[in-house]
Each structure stands twice: as C-alpha cells, then as structure tokens.
Motif scaffolding. Structure first.
Motif, PDB file in Angstrom:
ATOM      1  N   LYS A  38     103.146 -29.252 -65.098  1.00  0.00           N
ATOM      2  CA  LYS A  38     102.443 -29.338 -66.333  1.00  0.00           C
ATOM      3  C   LYS A  38     102.734 -28.796 -67.433  1.00  0.00           C
ATOM      4  O   LYS A  38     102.219 -28.927 -68.481  1.00  0.00           O
ATOM      5  CB  LYS A  38     100.886 -28.858 -65.771  1.00  0.00           C
ATOM      6  CG  LYS A  38     100.306 -29.387 -64.868  1.00  0.00           C
ATOM      7  CD  LYS A  38      99.170 -30.414 -65.183  1.00  0.00           C
ATOM      8  CE  LYS A  38      98.451 -31.155 -64.171  1.00  0.00           C
ATOM      9  NZ  LYS A  38      99.203 -32.054 -63.283  1.00  0.00           N
ATOM     10  N   SER A  39     103.969 -28.010 -67.333  1.00  0.00           N
ATOM     11  CA  SER A  39     104.513 -27.101 -68.358  1.00  0.00           C
ATOM     12  C   SER A  39     104.537 -27.904 -69.834  1.00  0.00           C
ATOM     13  O   SER A  39     105.067 -29.041 -69.570  1.00  0.00           O
ATOM     14  CB  SER A  39     105.773 -26.429 -68.104  1.00  0.00           C
ATOM     15  OG  SER A  39     106.269 -25.922 -69.275  1.00  0.00           O
ATOM     16  N   ARG A  40     104.214 -27.346 -70.947  1.00  0.00           N
ATOM     17  CA  ARG A  40     104.096 -28.223 -72.047  1.00  0.00           C
ATOM     18  C   ARG A  40     105.458 -27.723 -72.924  1.00  0.00           C
ATOM     19  O   ARG A  40     105.539 -27.931 -74.193  1.00  0.00           O
ATOM     20  CB  ARG A  40     103.078 -28.338 -72.926  1.00  0.00           C
ATOM     21  CG  ARG A  40     101.780 -29.059 -72.136  1.00  0.00           C
ATOM     22  CD  ARG A  40     100.630 -29.172 -72.928  1.00  0.00           C
ATOM     23  NE  ARG A  40     100.774 -29.727 -74.055  1.00  0.00           N
ATOM     24  CZ  ARG A  40     100.830 -30.996 -74.376  1.00  0.00           C
ATOM     25  NH1 ARG A  40     100.659 -31.763 -73.180  1.00  0.00           N
ATOM     26  NH2 ARG A  40     100.802 -31.531 -75.390  1.00  0.00           N
ATOM     27  N   GLN A  41     106.400 -27.226 -72.250  1.00  0.00           N
ATOM     28  CA  GLN A  41     107.452 -26.652 -72.904  1.00  0.00           C
ATOM     29  C   GLN A  41     108.339 -27.755 -73.698  1.00  0.00           C
ATOM     30  O   GLN A  41     108.492 -28.903 -73.246  1.00  0.00           O
ATOM     31  CB  GLN A  41     108.530 -25.986 -71.752  1.00  0.00           C
ATOM     32  CG  GLN A  41     108.992 -24.694 -72.216  1.00  0.00           C
ATOM     33  CD  GLN A  41     109.830 -24.204 -71.122  1.00  0.00           C
ATOM     34  OE1 GLN A  41     110.207 -25.208 -70.210  1.00  0.00           O
ATOM     35  NE2 GLN A  41     110.486 -23.217 -71.195  1.00  0.00           N
ATOM     36  N   LYS A  42     108.921 -27.753 -74.848  1.00  0.00           N
ATOM     37  CA  LYS A  42     109.320 -28.897 -75.515  1.00  0.00           C
ATOM     38  C   LYS A  42     110.421 -29.481 -74.729  1.00  0.00           C
ATOM     39  O   LYS A  42     110.475 -30.706 -74.890  1.00  0.00           O
ATOM     40  CB  LYS A  42     110.138 -28.097 -76.812  1.00  0.00           C
ATOM     41  CG  LYS A  42     110.337 -29.384 -77.984  1.00  0.00           C
ATOM     42  CD  LYS A  42     110.435 -28.705 -79.245  1.00  0.00           C
ATOM     43  CE  LYS A  42     110.595 -29.771 -80.250  1.00  0.00           C
ATOM     44  NZ  LYS A  42     111.787 -30.375 -80.379  1.00  0.00           N
TER      45      LYS A  42
ATOM     46  N   MET B 273     109.091 -31.660 -72.321  1.00  0.00           N
ATOM     47  CA  MET B 273     108.091 -32.729 -72.812  1.00  0.00           C
ATOM     48  C   MET B 273     108.996 -33.718 -73.373  1.00  0.00           C
ATOM     49  O   MET B 273     108.832 -35.071 -73.285  1.00  0.00           O
ATOM     50  CB  MET B 273     107.397 -32.355 -74.289  1.00  0.00           C
ATOM     51  CG  MET B 273     106.349 -31.215 -74.021  1.00  0.00           C
ATOM     52  SD  MET B 273     104.788 -31.582 -73.732  1.00  0.00           S
ATOM     53  CE  MET B 273     104.327 -32.219 -75.569  1.00  0.00           C
TER      54      MET B 273
ATOM     55  N   ARG C 233     110.354 -35.713 -70.259  1.00  0.00           N
ATOM     56  CA  ARG C 233     109.449 -36.789 -69.912  1.00  0.00           C
ATOM     57  C   ARG C 233     109.328 -37.982 -70.766  1.00  0.00           C
ATOM     58  O   ARG C 233     109.397 -39.270 -70.404  1.00  0.00           O
ATOM     59  CB  ARG C 233     108.185 -36.057 -69.857  1.00  0.00           C
ATOM     60  CG  ARG C 233     107.787 -35.279 -68.805  1.00  0.00           C
ATOM     61  CD  ARG C 233     106.501 -34.655 -68.763  1.00  0.00           C
ATOM     62  NE  ARG C 233     106.676 -33.420 -67.939  1.00  0.00           N
ATOM     63  CZ  ARG C 233     106.274 -32.233 -68.306  1.00  0.00           C
ATOM     64  NH1 ARG C 233     105.599 -31.947 -69.649  1.00  0.00           N
ATOM     65  NH2 ARG C 233     106.304 -31.126 -67.653  1.00  0.00           N
ATOM     66  N   GLN C 234     109.563 -37.671 -71.982  1.00  0.00           N
ATOM     67  CA  GLN C 234     109.331 -38.758 -73.115  1.00  0.00           C
ATOM     68  C   GLN C 234     110.628 -39.714 -73.052  1.00  0.00           C
ATOM     69  O   GLN C 234     110.406 -40.916 -72.968  1.00  0.00           O
ATOM     70  CB  GLN C 234     109.266 -38.316 -74.456  1.00  0.00           C
ATOM     71  CG  GLN C 234     108.206 -38.385 -75.063  1.00  0.00           C
ATOM     72  CD  GLN C 234     107.603 -37.626 -76.320  1.00  0.00           C
ATOM     73  OE1 GLN C 234     108.493 -36.545 -76.551  1.00  0.00           O
ATOM     74  NE2 GLN C 234     106.572 -37.425 -76.605  1.00  0.00           N
TER      75      GLN C 234
ATOM     76  N   ARG D   8     100.569 -38.600 -63.341  1.00  0.00           N
ATOM     77  CA  ARG D   8      99.997 -38.502 -64.639  1.00  0.00           C
ATOM     78  C   ARG D   8      99.170 -39.952 -64.880  1.00  0.00           C
ATOM     79  O   ARG D   8      99.682 -40.929 -64.435  1.00  0.00           O
ATOM     80  CB  ARG D   8     100.998 -38.390 -65.801  1.00  0.00           C
ATOM     81  CG  ARG D   8     101.500 -36.898 -65.677  1.00  0.00           C
ATOM     82  CD  ARG D   8     102.235 -36.791 -66.861  1.00  0.00           C
ATOM     83  NE  ARG D   8     102.565 -35.130 -67.535  1.00  0.00           N
ATOM     84  CZ  ARG D   8     103.301 -34.412 -66.738  1.00  0.00           C
ATOM     85  NH1 ARG D   8     103.706 -34.628 -65.800  1.00  0.00           N
ATOM     86  NH2 ARG D   8     103.122 -33.110 -67.266  1.00  0.00           N
TER      87      ARG D   8
ATOM     88  N   THR E  28      97.944 -41.575 -70.658  1.00  0.00           N
ATOM     89  CA  THR E  28      98.804 -40.498 -71.019  1.00  0.00           C
ATOM     90  C   THR E  28     100.301 -40.995 -71.274  1.00  0.00           C
ATOM     91  O   THR E  28     100.966 -40.912 -72.210  1.00  0.00           O
ATOM     92  CB  THR E  28      98.991 -39.552 -70.153  1.00  0.00           C
ATOM     93  OG1 THR E  28      97.650 -39.138 -69.653  1.00  0.00           O
ATOM     94  CG2 THR E  28      99.677 -38.162 -70.554  1.00  0.00           C
TER      95      THR E  28
ATOM     96  N   SER F 188     102.538 -41.549 -74.633  1.00  0.00           N
ATOM     97  CA  SER F 188     103.650 -40.981 -74.803  1.00  0.00           C
ATOM     98  C   SER F 188     105.122 -41.994 -75.077  1.00  0.00           C
ATOM     99  O   SER F 188     105.980 -41.764 -75.885  1.00  0.00           O
ATOM    100  CB  SER F 188     104.308 -40.100 -73.572  1.00  0.00           C
ATOM    101  OG  SER F 188     103.253 -39.337 -73.228  1.00  0.00           O
TER     102      SER F 188
END
Ligand SMILES: Nc1ncnc2c1ncn2[C@@H]1O[C@H](COP(=O)(O)OP(=O)(O)OP(=O)(O)O)[C@@H](O)[C@H]1O
Length: 454
Positions: free
Chosen positions: A383-387, A390, A393-394, A418, A422, A426
């Motif tokens: 779940k981490s939203r560290q850059k 992210m 994932r993208q 997910r 979402t 993305s």
C-alpha cells in the motif's frame, strides 16, 4: 452539491421544520430530529429514516410537502423526496460508483496513432481493412457483426481504434463504444454485485450499452464469465435489433471460440468473418517505412536492414516495430553514421527480440519492473505511496496494458488485488507521463529491453 454540505443543509431544514410547529416537540425530538439527508441527486433528496416509526410519521402527503417546500426555500429549486433506510443508503453507494464507472467506460479515448491512414494495407489484411472502413462510411450495415480474427499483433486493435477515430472526426454525433472484453466483464460483474434501491444496476449498464451506434469489442475470447455472457447476449441482440454496427476481434475463427456459448458463437458467425494474417514482405517493409516517416534525417538506415527485419520479424507487427525501435534506441547510444546490416545483426543478436509474443506474460513484466527498480513483489503489491513504488506500479500497469492488452482487473490482481478503477486511472496517468516525463519514458524503454533479453 458536495456531500459534506448535506449535514449543514439538513440542520437548517430541520430547524425550519421545528419552527413551523407542524410536529409537536416530543415527536420532533424523538423521531424527526434523528433523520439525515443522504444526498440530493437529479432533483431528488434521499432522506434516511432511523426507524419504521419515523417513516410512518414522515410519509404523509403533508409531511412530504413540508420537507419539499422547506428544502425549496433554502435551495431555491424544487426537489422531490425519497425516504430510505440506513441499509438502503449503504446499497446506494456502490450504485453511485457504478454510475461513475459506467460513465467512464462509455467515454473511450482512442489511440490517436491507430488510424486508417497509419494502417498499411496488403493482401494479409486487405479484407479486414476494407470491412472496417466500409462499416464507417456505409449507411446500411450490410455485414453485422464483423468479426476480425487472427494471431496476436497483426493489427486488430489498430483497426477497431481506426473505426473510433474515423467516426469521432467524420461523424462526431455517432455514439461509439469500445472495450476489451476483459474490461467489459469487470463492469458487468460490478453491476451484478451492486444493489440498488431505485432500479436495477445491471439494467442501468445494459441501457447505456444498447444506446450506442457502434459497438467494438476487442479480444472476445476473454469474455469468459458465464453471468456476463448472459448479459452480453441480451445487449448484443438488442444492438442488432436497433441496427447498431458490431465489430468484434478474436484470436480464432468464431466457430472455434471454445469458451463461449453456442448461441453467441452462432450469432457471431452470421455476419462477416475476415481473417488477418501475418504481413507479407512488402507490407512489413511499408510498415517499417511508415514508422520511420519524419525521422529519416535523424536516423539513417540501410535499405537491406529493413529487408532483414521484414524477413525476420513479420510474425507479429509488435516485434517488427520493436526490432526497429531497438535499433534506433541503440543508435542513439552508439551514434553510428548509419544503421547498417552489421550493426543491426550485432544489436539484435546481442539482445534477441521476443520472437513470439505469447512468450511474454504479465509475471515477466512484473519481474522486469521490480528488478529494474530494485523492489520486491510485496513492495509493488503493498500500500505504500512512496514515489519510487508509485512509479514502478505505473510502469507495470502501462506495460501490461500496452504489450499484453491485459484487462484492468487482471493487472489489479497482480498488484495486491487493487480495484480495476484504480488501475484504469493509473493507466490514464501513465499515458500522460509517457508523453510528458522523459524519466518515465526512459524507464519504460529500458524495461522493454530487459523483457526482450529474457
Ligand atoms: N498493417 C499495419 N499497419 C501499421 N501498423 C500495424 C499494422 N498491423 C499492426 N500494426 C501495429 O502493430 C501493433 C500491434 O497491433 P495490434 O495491437 O492492433 O494487434 P492485435 O492484432 O490487436 O493484437 P492482440 O491480439 O495481441 O490484441 C500496433 O502498434 C499496430 O499499430
């Protein structure tokens, strides 16, 4: 109106109702004051009643009239009233989400590069090209449905987008729906799960789907859930009845679509089925030249290199284009005077192109992305939203979509389950980043190279 404004609005409404003395103090305090305003939508105010007693007190023509006129006084517009229980309110949430999802699904952005002008015609695809173009230009849909079938990477998606782009430009009033069948399944399954207090969610989706003039479904072989096949069947029949044009792609001839029910398959076979096969040498070369258009000066390339690529990589146009991209990318690193056959063979042998696209899987993309960013699977699934996470994932979503046309739902499963909405947003962001962010683009290119090595 923003949802957070409802409590305030309802407090003002209740205070006016109290001042009207229509209800005595005890009734008001015990029952009426416990109501809530859930939302106002399309001129209707949904009011939550806490108990059946409250509902009985409120639900009289005078009671309804009092609430309506009070709301109208505050809002300066007329609203009708619907009473709902707390349970109903919970059910309404998925329905609201569903409406947004369905609305998103209906507005398709076609890939601007996938046009009829950019499609190179040859014997291998002439029939498919003609069928797709003529269904846009002819008034009467002579062939319905049109089925385009053939192996991966031979231009089926390109032609569906070309229909969309053409109609958007030449007949902007036309309603065109396009979807990978996997994405359509997600929407239909969502609709089946969503409960509804005023109307049936599946009916809502169906009614939106049948309103299209063109219905383009990509990779129908992935329409595998039997309950969504049921809904698809009724939508399909209604579209035909309304004379909407249906164009479907698949990896096999309709008669060989093993996972679909016979009644669907026989309907698909009743229109025009056209095969698209691997491009012949001249078509492959023309595709390469088209790709080089505008870059001739920046990138000099020997004619025999194009012959070499056209001979070697025509089984899948993605590989054909990929081999050319690889040469151009390496030429920017090594700066040769010209890309000649020696250079081409050296580069392509050093880093062989995946010869069959079936070898590429979503797991391989996941492995390459995590390796590139130095991450573990749990990092990318977490779940981490560290850059950095992210970004990874993208890139993963982007490549899974571009290289494998994976449905959002399958990509979501690879990313710690997910939700597909979402994933879809993305992906939209990634499409923007590839054009605007050079770091993102470089990461995508490098990971593609990694994938081709494996
Ligand atoms: N005849 C052609 N002219 C120009 N480009 C082509 C042609 N055929 C295929 N391409 C290009 O090849 C790539 C792959 O094509 P596309 O995605 O349409 O394949 P597909 O048949 O839909 O594959 P899949 O079954 O895997 O979805 C795209 O970039 C497309 O533009």
């Amino acid at each position: 109106m923003e949802p957070h404004a409802y409590p305030d609005l309802w407090q003002r409404t209740l205070s006016l109702i109290q001042k009207s003395h229509y209800y005595d103090k005890e009734t008001f305090d015990s029952w009426i004051s416990k109501t809530e305003l859930f939302k106002i939508e399309n001129g209707k105010a949904y009011i939550i009643y806490p108990t059946m007693i409250t509902l009985n007190i409120l639900n009289t023509s005078e009671g309804i009239q009092l609430i309506q006129s009070t709301l109208q006084e505050i809002l300066n517009e007329s609203v009708s009233v619907q009473f709902i229980s707390k349970q109903d309110a919970k059910k309404l949430i998925p329905e609201v989400q569903l409406q947004t999802r369905t609305a998103n699904l209906m507005k398709t952005d076609f890939n601007e590069d996938y046009t009829f002008e950019n499609f190179i015609e040859g014997n291998s695809n002439a029939e498919a090209y003609a069928a797709c173009l003529s269904c846009c230009t002819q008034k009467n849909h002579l062939f319905n449905p049109i089925m385009i079938y053939g192996n991966s990477g031979l231009g089926k998606t390109h032609l569906l987008h070309a229909i969309g782009n053409y109609l958007k430009k030449e007949k902007p009033e036309t309603k065109v729906f396009y979807s990978y069948s996997g994405d359509l399944v997600s929407i239909l399954l969502d609709a089946m799960k969503a409960r509804s207090v005023h109307g049936n969610a599946v009916e809502l989706v169906k009614s939106q789907l049948v309103e299209n003039d063109y219905f383009l479904i990509d990779d129908i072989q992935n329409l595998q859930s039997s309950s969504s096949q049921e809904v698809f069947f009724t939508v399909y029949n209604e579209l035909i009845r309304r004379n909407a044009q249906i164009v479907i792609t698949s990896d096999t001839h309709p008669s060989e679509l093993k996972n679909l029910p016979n009644r669907l398959v026989s309907r698909f076979s009743s229109g025009l089925a056209v095969n698209i096969v691997k491009p012949e040498f001249d078509t492959s070369k023309a595709i390469l030249k088209k790709k080089l258009e505008g870059n001739e000066e920046a990138c000099l390339i020997d004619e025999d290199v194009l012959d070499y690529l056209a001979n070697k990589f025509s089984n899948d146009v993605r590989n054909l284009e990929g081999s050319l991209n690889k040469l151009i990318f390496n030429a920017t690193l090594e700066n040769p005077e010209i890309i000649d056959l020696d250079f081409a063979q050296r580069i392509l042998m050093k880093e062989p192109i995946v010869s069959e696209r079936s070898e590429l899987t979503i797991k391989k993309i996941k492995k390459a992305v995590t390796r590139f960013y130095g991450l573990t699977y749990s990092d990318i699934e977490g779940k981490s939203r560290q850059k950095k996470l992210m970004n990874a994932r993208q890139v993963f979503i982007y490549l899974s979509r571009e290289l494998l046309h994976k449905a959002y739902v399958s990509i979501g499963q690879e990313l710690g389950n997910r939700d597909h909405t979402t994933i879809s947003s993305s992906y939209e962001r990634a499409q923007m980043l590839i054009k605007t962010d050079p770091n993102f683009k470089t990461a995508v290119e490098k990971i593609k190279t990694l994938l081709e090595k494996n």
